[in-house]
Enzyme design. Structure first.
Site, mmCIF file in Angstrom:
data_model
loop_
_atom_site.group_PDB
_atom_site.id
_atom_site.type_symbol
_atom_site.label_atom_id
_atom_site.label_comp_id
_atom_site.label_asym_id
_atom_site.label_seq_id
_atom_site.Cartn_x
_atom_site.Cartn_y
_atom_site.Cartn_z
ATOM 1 N N ALA A 121 0.842 -1.197 0.000
ATOM 2 C CA ALA A 121 0.000 0.000 0.000
ATOM 3 C C ALA A 121 0.876 1.246 0.000
ATOM 4 O O ALA A 121 1.351 1.696 1.049
ATOM 5 C CB ALA A 121 -0.943 -0.007 1.203
ATOM 6 N N GLU A 165 9.691 -4.194 -9.802
ATOM 7 C CA GLU A 165 8.269 -4.098 -10.083
ATOM 8 C C GLU A 165 8.043 -3.638 -11.516
ATOM 9 O O GLU A 165 7.144 -4.134 -12.210
ATOM 10 C CB GLU A 165 7.606 -3.124 -9.107
ATOM 11 N N GLY A 176 -13.202 -6.104 -35.926
ATOM 12 C CA GLY A 176 -14.433 -5.428 -36.323
ATOM 13 C C GLY A 176 -15.382 -5.300 -35.139
ATOM 14 O O GLY A 176 -14.956 -5.143 -33.992
ATOM 15 N N GLY A 177 -16.666 -5.371 -35.409
ATOM 16 C CA GLY A 177 -17.678 -5.230 -34.357
ATOM 17 C C GLY A 177 -17.530 -6.248 -33.244
ATOM 18 O O GLY A 177 -17.827 -5.958 -32.078
ATOM 19 N N SER A 208 1.308 8.996 -8.205
ATOM 20 C CA SER A 208 2.693 8.653 -8.520
ATOM 21 C C SER A 208 3.696 9.354 -7.607
ATOM 22 O O SER A 208 4.863 8.958 -7.550
ATOM 23 C CB SER A 208 2.999 9.028 -9.973
ATOM 24 N N THR A 230 0.012 3.952 -2.713
ATOM 25 C CA THR A 230 -0.789 5.020 -3.306
ATOM 26 C C THR A 230 -1.859 5.543 -2.357
ATOM 27 O O THR A 230 -2.555 4.775 -1.695
ATOM 28 C CB THR A 230 -1.454 4.519 -4.594
ATOM 29 N N GLU A 231 -2.005 6.867 -2.327
ATOM 30 C CA GLU A 231 -3.033 7.511 -1.503
ATOM 31 C C GLU A 231 -3.957 8.349 -2.382
ATOM 32 O O GLU A 231 -3.593 8.722 -3.505
ATOM 33 C CB GLU A 231 -2.370 8.406 -0.451
ATOM 34 N N GLN A 248 -9.654 -3.477 -33.595
ATOM 35 C CA GLN A 248 -10.060 -2.987 -34.914
ATOM 36 C C GLN A 248 -10.115 -4.128 -35.930
ATOM 37 O O GLN A 248 -11.038 -4.202 -36.750
ATOM 38 C CB GLN A 248 -9.081 -1.909 -35.385
#
Length: 381
Positions: free
Chosen positions: A126, A244, A341-342, A134, A128-129, A338
């Site tokens: 832990a 990391e 396609g769909g 960053s 990140t706050e 892409q």
């Protein structure tokens, strides 16, 4: 393209890891997506097969491999199924492990590492706050001495494995010094009074990896839970961030390579105007560009892995590998969408999920912009 990074032992290990992934993870992936976490039984299975302690000495239940390339094989095989699996397991086995092995006291290693390797003690880190992403030096969580104990207060966010972790390595400010000075690392264990978890965060991608907010309301920590030296937490983090970041690069390339291979196969089968879509000149040229981009990136990342295995990887080269591989990964997978396609926009297609999963790699482990800043500073700019 033939890679020269691995030998026969790594190839045999890859076969074992692939069997684990195919047996334990692939059949239950949809379940883990729905539950937004990986079941504890899978962690125990990974531990039983020696996959969680690759960087841990044998005396503590680890593999004692002493060869980072085995960790690379583990990461790559996880990423080929899902980058979420790679992030969840490698946060534990490749990111947290060095803090406990290299900085832990003999008592701490005996207390935590056997269960860590067995999958009984799941871990997270832990940093990140909410107010400092960053910018690790700007963290606001504090730990204040109270006799021989420390009292921790603050919060963290975007913590992978945070919801289910049994032990969390937490960075907190312990001195009045500003910025990088006066930060210390602590091991916070599940069940400690004042340690609470928020909800599982709903992310754009990677639902299999649980991500959570963590809250610390005057959590009392014994001195025995300090990791490393008091006041040197920032230095400890900076020393271990290159691993990391090269680990992130490894999974980025493996993930992109797998989705690209599946896309090439798709363009050979999918037909339009009476011929395979891959045979149209534009698509053929685009695939040629994508394959070349992945293979060139793989070559650089492999060189960085070899340097890291030899203890020679610089923080700047790790930053290059991290940002470039994330950029290539996102560009390649976007192009794969892409080319589908769909169908590429449908969630039941792996390429659509991969597209969602990949986006965060340009943000975590230090955003790509931060990586460029580090590289620029090295140029004297």
């Amino acid at each position: 393209m033939r890679r020269v990074l691995f030998n026969a032992d790594h190839d045999a290990f890859r076969s074992a890891v692939r069997t684990f992934v195919d047996r334990e993870l692939q059949p239950r992936q949809e379940q883990f997506i729905r539950e937004r976490s990986i079941d504890r039984s899978v962690w125990l299975s990974a531990g039983a097969q020696g996959l969680l302690g690759l960087l841990v000495p044998a005396q503590y239940g680890g593999a004692g491999a002493g060869d980072y390339r085995f960790s690379v094989v583990w990461s790559e095989e996880l990423a080929r199924l899902s980058v979420a699996f790679a992030s969840s397991f490698t946060i534990h086995s490749e990111v947290v492990a060095p803090y406990l092995v290299e900085l832990g006291t003999a008592e701490q290693r005996e207390r935590w590492l056997p269960r860590f390797c067995a999958g009984e003690l799941r871990t997270a880190i832990a940093m990140t706050e909410p107010s400092a992403g960053s910018d690790l030096a700007a963290l606001r969580s504090t730990a204040v001495r109270d006799g021989s104990d420390w009292v921790l207060s603050g919060s963290k966010t975007f913590i992978t494995n945070g919801f289910g972790a049994d032990l969390v390595v937490v960075a907190a400010r312990t001195g009045p010094e500003k910025r990088a000075k006066g930060i210390t690392l602590f091991a916070v264990e599940a069940g400690m009074p004042g340690f609470e978890r928020g909800r599982k965060l709903e992310k754009v991608g990677q639902p299999e990896a649980d991500t959570a907010e963590l809250f610390f309301d005057r959590v009392r920590l014994p001195a025995e839970n300090v990791i490393g030296e008091v006041g040197r937490g920032f230095v400890h983090m900076m020393e271990r961030l290159p691993q990391e970041r090269i680990g992130a690069a490894v999974t980025n390339v493996a993930h992109a390579a797998q989705i690209l291979a599946e896309t090439v196969a798709y363009t050979k089968e999918r037909r339009a105007f009476g011929q395979p879509v891959g045979s149209f000149q534009y698509n053929k040229f685009r695939l040629a560009e994508l394959v070349t981009s992945v293979e060139v990136t793989q070559a650089f990342v492999d060189r960085c892995v070899a340097a890291h295995a030899a203890g020679e990887l610089t923080a700047v080269d790790a930053a290059k590998a991290k940002w470039w591989s994330a950029q290539v990964q996102n560009e390649v997978i976007d192009a794969c969408v892409q080319l589908h396609g769909g169908y590429g926009y449908m969630s039941e297609y792996r390429v659509a999920r991969a597209w969602q999963d990949a986006r965060v790699t340009k943000i975590w482990a230090g955003s790509n912009e931060i990586m460029k800043e580090l590289i620029g500073r090295d140029l004297g700019l």
